[in-house]
Design a protein around this motif. Structure first.
Motif, PDB file in Angstrom:
ATOM      1  N   HIS A 100      80.323  69.721  27.595  1.00 14.49           N
ATOM      2  CA  HIS A 100      81.567  69.517  28.353  1.00 14.49           C
ATOM      3  C   HIS A 100      82.666  68.845  27.537  1.00 14.49           C
ATOM      4  CE1 HIS A 100      79.656  70.843  32.050  1.00 14.49           C
ATOM      5  NE2 HIS A 100      78.584  70.218  31.593  1.00 14.49           N
ATOM      6  N   ARG A 101      82.483  68.773  26.235  1.00 19.10           N
ATOM      7  CA  ARG A 101      83.492  68.139  25.382  1.00 19.10           C
ATOM      8  C   ARG A 101      84.671  69.076  25.140  1.00 19.10           C
ATOM      9  NH1 ARG A 101      79.109  65.042  21.492  1.00 19.10           N
ATOM     10  NH2 ARG A 101      78.424  63.681  23.190  1.00 19.10           N
ATOM     11  N   ASN A 102      85.767  68.500  24.710  1.00 18.77           N
ATOM     12  CA  ASN A 102      87.005  69.232  24.404  1.00 18.77           C
ATOM     13  C   ASN A 102      87.633  69.874  25.630  1.00 18.77           C
ATOM     14  OD1 ASN A 102      86.836  68.637  21.579  1.00 18.77           O
ATOM     15  ND2 ASN A 102      85.196  70.160  21.472  1.00 18.77           N
ATOM     16  N   LYS A 103      87.444  69.250  26.776  1.00 16.82           N
ATOM     17  CA  LYS A 103      88.072  69.706  28.026  1.00 16.82           C
ATOM     18  C   LYS A 103      88.986  68.635  28.599  1.00 16.82           C
ATOM     19  CE  LYS A 103      84.174  72.554  29.633  1.00 16.82           C
ATOM     20  NZ  LYS A 103      83.274  72.750  30.789  1.00 16.82           N
ATOM     21  N   GLY A 104      89.149  67.515  27.893  1.00 15.82           N
ATOM     22  CA  GLY A 104      89.994  66.430  28.379  1.00 15.82           C
ATOM     23  C   GLY A 104      89.260  65.396  29.217  1.00 15.82           C
ATOM     24  N   THR A 105      87.956  65.547  29.368  1.00 10.82           N
ATOM     25  CA  THR A 105      87.179  64.627  30.201  1.00 10.82           C
ATOM     26  C   THR A 105      87.235  63.199  29.671  1.00 10.82           C
ATOM     27  OG1 THR A 105      85.690  66.425  30.823  1.00 10.82           O
ATOM     28  CG2 THR A 105      84.902  64.187  31.215  1.00 10.82           C
ATOM     29  N   ALA A 106      87.108  63.020  28.371  1.00 10.45           N
ATOM     30  CA  ALA A 106      87.112  61.666  27.796  1.00 10.45           C
ATOM     31  C   ALA A 106      88.432  60.959  28.096  1.00 10.45           C
ATOM     32  CB  ALA A 106      86.857  61.724  26.289  1.00 10.45           C
ATOM     33  N   SER A 107      89.547  61.649  27.904  1.00 10.76           N
ATOM     34  CA  SER A 107      90.847  61.029  28.172  1.00 10.76           C
ATOM     35  C   SER A 107      91.014  60.708  29.657  1.00 10.76           C
ATOM     36  CB  SER A 107      91.985  61.933  27.696  1.00 10.76           C
ATOM     37  OG  SER A 107      92.012  61.965  26.287  1.00 10.76           O
ATOM     38  N   LEU A 108      90.532  61.589  30.527  1.00  8.98           N
ATOM     39  CA  LEU A 108      90.593  61.308  31.964  1.00  8.98           C
ATOM     40  C   LEU A 108      89.791  60.054  32.307  1.00  8.98           C
ATOM     41  CD1 LEU A 108      90.228  64.865  33.563  1.00  8.98           C
ATOM     42  CD2 LEU A 108      92.249  63.396  33.581  1.00  8.98           C
ATOM     43  N   GLU A 130      82.857  53.743  16.392  1.00  2.28           N
ATOM     44  CA  GLU A 130      82.462  54.156  15.055  1.00  2.28           C
ATOM     45  C   GLU A 130      83.090  55.496  14.686  1.00  2.28           C
ATOM     46  OE1 GLU A 130      80.005  53.239  17.403  1.00  2.28           O
ATOM     47  OE2 GLU A 130      80.011  51.194  16.613  1.00  2.28           O
ATOM     48  N   SER A 131      83.383  56.338  15.693  1.00  2.00           N
ATOM     49  CA  SER A 131      83.801  57.705  15.364  1.00  2.00           C
ATOM     50  C   SER A 131      84.923  58.286  16.226  1.00  2.00           C
ATOM     51  CB  SER A 131      82.589  58.634  15.451  1.00  2.00           C
ATOM     52  OG  SER A 131      82.062  58.607  16.765  1.00  2.00           O
ATOM     53  N   ALA A 132      85.408  57.563  17.223  1.00  2.00           N
ATOM     54  CA  ALA A 132      86.391  58.158  18.144  1.00  2.00           C
ATOM     55  C   ALA A 132      87.759  57.475  18.079  1.00  2.00           C
ATOM     56  CB  ALA A 132      85.842  58.126  19.568  1.00  2.00           C
ATOM     57  N   LYS A 133      88.091  56.900  16.932  1.00  2.00           N
ATOM     58  CA  LYS A 133      89.366  56.191  16.784  1.00  2.00           C
ATOM     59  C   LYS A 133      90.553  57.085  17.160  1.00  2.00           C
ATOM     60  CE  LYS A 133      92.191  54.051  13.224  1.00  2.00           C
ATOM     61  NZ  LYS A 133      92.236  53.660  11.819  1.00  2.00           N
ATOM     62  N   LEU A 134      90.537  58.333  16.754  1.00  6.15           N
ATOM     63  CA  LEU A 134      91.640  59.249  17.041  1.00  6.15           C
ATOM     64  C   LEU A 134      91.822  59.456  18.548  1.00  6.15           C
ATOM     65  CD1 LEU A 134      93.864  61.092  15.975  1.00  6.15           C
ATOM     66  CD2 LEU A 134      92.158  62.914  15.797  1.00  6.15           C
ATOM     67  N   LEU A 135      90.730  59.609  19.275  1.00  4.29           N
ATOM     68  CA  LEU A 135      90.798  59.764  20.733  1.00  4.29           C
ATOM     69  C   LEU A 135      91.520  58.573  21.357  1.00  4.29           C
ATOM     70  CD1 LEU A 135      89.881  60.959  23.553  1.00  4.29           C
ATOM     71  CD2 LEU A 135      87.897  59.465  23.298  1.00  4.29           C
ATOM     72  N   TYR A 136      91.126  57.371  20.974  1.00  5.29           N
ATOM     73  CA  TYR A 136      91.728  56.184  21.566  1.00  5.29           C
ATOM     74  C   TYR A 136      93.178  56.005  21.126  1.00  5.29           C
ATOM     75  CZ  TYR A 136      87.018  55.162  23.119  1.00  5.29           C
ATOM     76  OH  TYR A 136      85.794  55.241  23.717  1.00  5.29           O
ATOM     77  N   GLY A 140      96.895  55.623  23.400  1.00  3.16           N
ATOM     78  CA  GLY A 140      97.708  54.419  23.370  1.00  3.16           C
ATOM     79  C   GLY A 140      97.026  53.147  22.909  1.00  3.16           C
ATOM     80  N   TRP A 141      95.826  53.262  22.362  1.00  2.00           N
ATOM     81  CA  TRP A 141      95.103  52.082  21.869  1.00  2.00           C
ATOM     82  C   TRP A 141      95.546  51.767  20.450  1.00  2.00           C
ATOM     83  CZ3 TRP A 141      90.900  49.428  24.297  1.00  2.00           C
ATOM     84  CH2 TRP A 141      90.644  49.867  25.605  1.00  2.00           C
ATOM     85  N   SER A 142      95.452  50.464  20.072  1.00  2.00           N
ATOM     86  CA  SER A 142      95.844  50.001  18.737  1.00  2.00           C
ATOM     87  C   SER A 142      94.654  49.392  18.014  1.00  2.00           C
ATOM     88  CB  SER A 142      96.925  48.929  18.848  1.00  2.00           C
ATOM     89  OG  SER A 142      98.047  49.428  19.528  1.00  2.00           O
ATOM     90  N   GLU A 143      94.635  49.589  16.708  1.00  2.00           N
ATOM     91  CA  GLU A 143      93.587  49.019  15.870  1.00  2.00           C
ATOM     92  C   GLU A 143      93.850  47.530  15.661  1.00  2.00           C
ATOM     93  OE1 GLU A 143      92.113  49.595  11.290  1.00  2.00           O
ATOM     94  OE2 GLU A 143      92.916  51.340  12.343  1.00  2.00           O
ATOM     95  N   GLY A 152      76.906  50.686  12.628  1.00  2.00           N
ATOM     96  CA  GLY A 152      77.627  50.902  11.377  1.00  2.00           C
ATOM     97  C   GLY A 152      79.040  50.358  11.424  1.00  2.00           C
ATOM     98  N   ASP A 153      79.850  50.813  10.468  1.00  2.96           N
ATOM     99  CA  ASP A 153      81.252  50.413  10.407  1.00  2.96           C
ATOM    100  C   ASP A 153      81.972  50.906  11.652  1.00  2.96           C
ATOM    101  OD1 ASP A 153      80.929  49.294   7.877  1.00  2.96           O
ATOM    102  OD2 ASP A 153      81.456  51.166   6.852  1.00  2.96           O
ATOM    103  N   ALA A 154      82.846  50.053  12.198  1.00  4.76           N
ATOM    104  CA  ALA A 154      83.552  50.419  13.427  1.00  4.76           C
ATOM    105  C   ALA A 154      84.963  49.852  13.399  1.00  4.76           C
ATOM    106  CB  ALA A 154      82.804  49.887  14.645  1.00  4.76           C
ATOM    107  N   THR A 155      85.783  50.380  14.278  1.00  9.18           N
ATOM    108  CA  THR A 155      87.138  49.904  14.467  1.00  9.18           C
ATOM    109  C   THR A 155      87.182  49.133  15.772  1.00  9.18           C
ATOM    110  OG1 THR A 155      88.000  51.858  13.325  1.00  9.18           O
ATOM    111  CG2 THR A 155      89.561  50.604  14.650  1.00  9.18           C
TER     112      THR A 155
END
Length: 167
Positions: A100-108, A130-136, A140-143, A152-155
């Motif tokens: 069900h990915r790439n349907k906008g569910t995560a952003s909703l 660790e891997s979804a920085k672009l999504l956030y 409107g999220w900031s690092e 592992g390494d994360a933001t």
């Protein structure tokens, strides 16, 4: 002449886990499979965390469904990163089933959780990824920092929530 097939996607419905307790084992399975098994947790402990989900306080979990089938989840929690116990509350456990990915569910799910945090009186949220920085970032999220998690390494990210004006 070949018939053209049209696929109409069912709407994504987001509900409180509190209203669909039968999905607690599904959420626990997703969470434990994605994160818990790597962090010395137990499935039973993960399941207890989801059983405690409430709409009126933390932890709060939301479940996305399509055609009455669970497709994803997200939670609001007091603490998610032991490296920064001074920060709260946290967006955690954002998971969308691979089918069900790439349907906008995560952003909703993110937008709805932000709304729920505001409803509960919070003006800022935090998360590690660790891997979804672009999504956030797109939402409107900031690092804030780069950190080390059990995975592992994360933001480390934050978002100031906007209170809608009633004027």
């Amino acid at each position: 002449m070949a018939e053209k097939q049209i696929h109409i996607q069912a709407p994504i419905v987001i509900e409180y886990l509190e209203n669909c307790r039968d999905l607690v084992p599904v959420c626990a399975s997703w969470s434990f499979g994605q994160w818990g098994c790597q962090a010395n947790g137990s499935f039973e402990q993960t399941q207890r965390e989801f059983q405690a989900s409430s709409r009126s306080s933390m932890p709060l979990t939301l479940v996305a469904s399509e055609d009455s089938r669970p497709t994803g989840m997200i939670s609001l929690s007091n603490c998610d990163f032991k490296g920064r116990p001074d920060l709260s509350p946290w967006l955690k456990s954002l998971y969308v089933h691979p089918f069900h990915r790439n349907k906008g569910t995560a952003s909703l799910l993110v937008k709805r959780l932000e709304h729920e945090a505001l409803r509960l009186g919070y003006e800022r949220l935090y998360l590690t990824t660790e891997s979804a920085k672009l999504l956030y970032t797109k939402n409107g999220w900031s690092e804030m920092d780069h950190v080390q998690t059990p995975y592992g390494d994360a933001t480390l990210m934050t978002k100031m929530l906007l209170v809608a004006s009633t004027a």
